[in-house]
Design a protein around this motif. Structure first.
Motif, mmCIF file in Angstrom:
data_model
loop_
_atom_site.group_PDB
_atom_site.id
_atom_site.type_symbol
_atom_site.label_atom_id
_atom_site.label_comp_id
_atom_site.label_asym_id
_atom_site.label_seq_id
_atom_site.Cartn_x
_atom_site.Cartn_y
_atom_site.Cartn_z
ATOM 1 N N ARG A 19 -32.489 101.782 32.437
ATOM 2 C CA ARG A 19 -33.729 101.457 32.663
ATOM 3 C C ARG A 19 -34.418 101.838 33.867
ATOM 4 N N ASN A 20 -33.971 101.405 34.859
ATOM 5 C CA ASN A 20 -34.551 101.902 36.263
ATOM 6 C C ASN A 20 -34.594 103.306 36.548
ATOM 7 N N GLU A 21 -33.602 104.141 36.041
ATOM 8 C CA GLU A 21 -33.671 105.573 36.290
ATOM 9 C C GLU A 21 -34.711 106.142 35.498
ATOM 10 N N ILE A 22 -34.877 105.758 34.189
ATOM 11 C CA ILE A 22 -35.861 106.124 33.329
ATOM 12 C C ILE A 22 -37.125 105.977 33.642
ATOM 13 N N SER A 23 -37.504 104.741 34.423
ATOM 14 C CA SER A 23 -38.822 104.462 35.077
ATOM 15 C C SER A 23 -38.860 105.267 36.329
ATOM 16 N N ASP A 24 -37.902 105.636 36.931
ATOM 17 C CA ASP A 24 -37.850 106.563 38.153
ATOM 18 C C ASP A 24 -38.392 107.844 37.560
ATOM 19 N N GLN A 117 -66.747 122.837 38.449
ATOM 20 C CA GLN A 117 -65.907 121.698 38.287
ATOM 21 C C GLN A 117 -66.453 120.229 37.802
ATOM 22 N N GLU A 118 -65.716 119.453 37.434
ATOM 23 C CA GLU A 118 -66.260 118.149 36.716
ATOM 24 C C GLU A 118 -65.290 117.172 37.137
ATOM 25 N N ASP A 119 -65.800 115.819 37.740
ATOM 26 C CA ASP A 119 -64.742 114.902 38.014
ATOM 27 C C ASP A 119 -64.725 113.898 36.688
ATOM 28 N N ARG A 120 -63.587 113.758 36.394
ATOM 29 C CA ARG A 120 -63.465 112.808 35.123
ATOM 30 C C ARG A 120 -62.486 111.717 35.340
ATOM 31 N N TRP A 121 -62.397 111.022 34.456
ATOM 32 C CA TRP A 121 -61.381 110.087 34.184
ATOM 33 C C TRP A 121 -60.838 110.163 32.906
ATOM 34 N N LEU A 122 -59.675 109.917 32.520
ATOM 35 C CA LEU A 122 -59.001 110.160 31.298
ATOM 36 C C LEU A 122 -57.903 108.794 31.049
ATOM 37 N N GLY A 123 -57.960 108.636 30.079
ATOM 38 C CA GLY A 123 -57.000 107.377 29.405
ATOM 39 C C GLY A 123 -56.142 107.781 28.263
ATOM 40 N N GLY A 124 -54.951 107.451 28.050
ATOM 41 C CA GLY A 124 -54.145 107.637 26.871
ATOM 42 C C GLY A 124 -52.609 107.265 26.862
ATOM 43 N N TRP A 125 -51.820 107.611 26.348
ATOM 44 C CA TRP A 125 -50.291 107.316 26.628
ATOM 45 C C TRP A 125 -49.405 108.454 26.331
ATOM 46 N N TYR A 126 -48.201 108.228 26.874
ATOM 47 C CA TYR A 126 -47.065 109.159 26.729
ATOM 48 C C TYR A 126 -45.983 108.562 25.731
ATOM 49 N N ASP A 127 -45.517 109.316 24.768
ATOM 50 C CA ASP A 127 -44.424 108.956 24.245
ATOM 51 C C ASP A 127 -43.378 109.894 24.542
ATOM 52 N N SER A 128 -42.182 109.537 24.715
ATOM 53 C CA SER A 128 -41.087 110.333 25.384
ATOM 54 C C SER A 128 -39.732 109.992 24.704
ATOM 55 N N ILE A 129 -38.755 110.945 24.875
ATOM 56 C CA ILE A 129 -37.503 110.775 24.725
ATOM 57 C C ILE A 129 -36.610 111.139 25.709
ATOM 58 N N ALA A 130 -35.848 110.471 26.303
ATOM 59 C CA ALA A 130 -34.932 110.725 27.371
ATOM 60 C C ALA A 130 -33.393 110.768 27.071
ATOM 61 N N ARG A 131 -32.662 111.884 27.597
ATOM 62 C CA ARG A 131 -31.412 111.685 27.277
ATOM 63 C C ARG A 131 -30.550 111.734 28.513
ATOM 64 N N TYR A 132 -29.401 110.966 28.415
ATOM 65 C CA TYR A 132 -28.378 111.178 29.611
ATOM 66 C C TYR A 132 -27.377 112.091 29.476
ATOM 67 N N GLU A 133 -27.307 113.033 30.274
ATOM 68 C CA GLU A 133 -26.234 114.125 30.285
ATOM 69 C C GLU A 133 -25.964 114.415 31.733
ATOM 70 N N ASP A 134 -24.741 114.838 31.948
ATOM 71 C CA ASP A 134 -24.119 115.154 33.251
ATOM 72 C C ASP A 134 -24.433 114.074 34.210
ATOM 73 N N ASN A 135 -24.595 113.079 33.903
ATOM 74 C CA ASN A 135 -24.975 111.722 34.722
ATOM 75 C C ASN A 135 -26.332 111.833 35.352
ATOM 76 N N LEU A 136 -27.310 112.205 34.477
ATOM 77 C CA LEU A 136 -28.572 112.190 34.900
ATOM 78 C C LEU A 136 -29.334 112.029 33.595
ATOM 79 N N TRP A 137 -30.571 111.309 33.845
ATOM 80 C CA TRP A 137 -31.784 110.976 32.704
ATOM 81 C C TRP A 137 -32.621 112.133 33.082
ATOM 82 N N LYS A 138 -32.963 112.960 31.770
ATOM 83 C CA LYS A 138 -34.030 113.695 31.706
ATOM 84 C C LYS A 138 -34.598 113.560 30.263
ATOM 85 N N PHE A 139 -36.103 114.232 30.444
ATOM 86 C CA PHE A 139 -36.846 114.295 29.433
ATOM 87 C C PHE A 139 -36.468 115.287 28.346
ATOM 88 N N ALA A 140 -35.997 114.719 26.975
ATOM 89 C CA ALA A 140 -35.720 115.772 25.990
ATOM 90 C C ALA A 140 -37.039 116.241 25.155
#
Length: 164
Positions: A19-24, A117-140
């Motif tokens: 959990r900590n590594e995925i948050s990182d 150019q134009e200054d903007r603010w944006l909002g939304g969300w991310y959905d992701s899947i992370a996989r643990y391989e070779d002792n590392l968490w990365k995004f799939a």
């Protein structure tokens, strides 16, 4: 009804660390994004078969294409940004070797607009899947779902006048 055996101390510790590594991983993604999607920072965050998508921007397949594509977006569309990644929620799979992660985005940005150019603010969300391989968490996979946008009033560029 089947009884579930309690997890060992090692399994529980692995889950806490995961959990900590995925948050990182989420934080490192934001850090790279705020450096104009620096490919050297972004590519190591993704598996070779990963997919990144955001409606209205693009879909990229594979870590090298994701890194190059995100850098291209920064060069042509999102000229400056600061990403606030809020409340990552990590759901580990039973085997704790993959996880779904959801977090909210609040972003201040300067976007290319016509000849200017134009200054903007944006909002939304991310959905992701992370996989643990070779002792590392990365995004799939990473999917950005932008829900709101607005023009900054006053623009960030005017703030400099007030700072003098």
């Amino acid at each position: 009804m089947s009884a579930t055996l309690p997890l060992s101390v090692e399994e529980r510790l692995f889950r806490i660390e995961a959990r900590n590594e995925i948050s990182d991983l989420v934080a490192r993604y934001a850090h790279g994004a705020d450096r104009k999607n620096d490919p050297a920072m972004m590519q190591p965050l993704f598996h070779e078969d990963a997919v990144w998508s955001a409606e209205g921007f693009a879909t990229f397949h594979g870590a090298p294409a994701i890194a190059a594509g995100l850098a291209g977006i920064a060069a042509t569309q999102v000229l400056w940004s600061i990403h606030y990644m809020i409340a990552p929620y990590v759901e580990l799979a039973k085997d704790a070797r993959s996880a779904r992660c959801h977090w909210y985005l609040w972003e201040l940005s300067t976007m290319a607009e016509g000849d200017g150019q134009e200054d903007r603010w944006l909002g939304g969300w991310y959905d992701s899947i992370a996989r643990y391989e070779d002792n590392l968490w990365k995004f799939a996979s990473v999917k950005l779902d932008l829900r709101i946008q607005g023009v900054a009033m006053p623009p960030w560029s005017l703030r400099k006048a007030f700072d003098q």
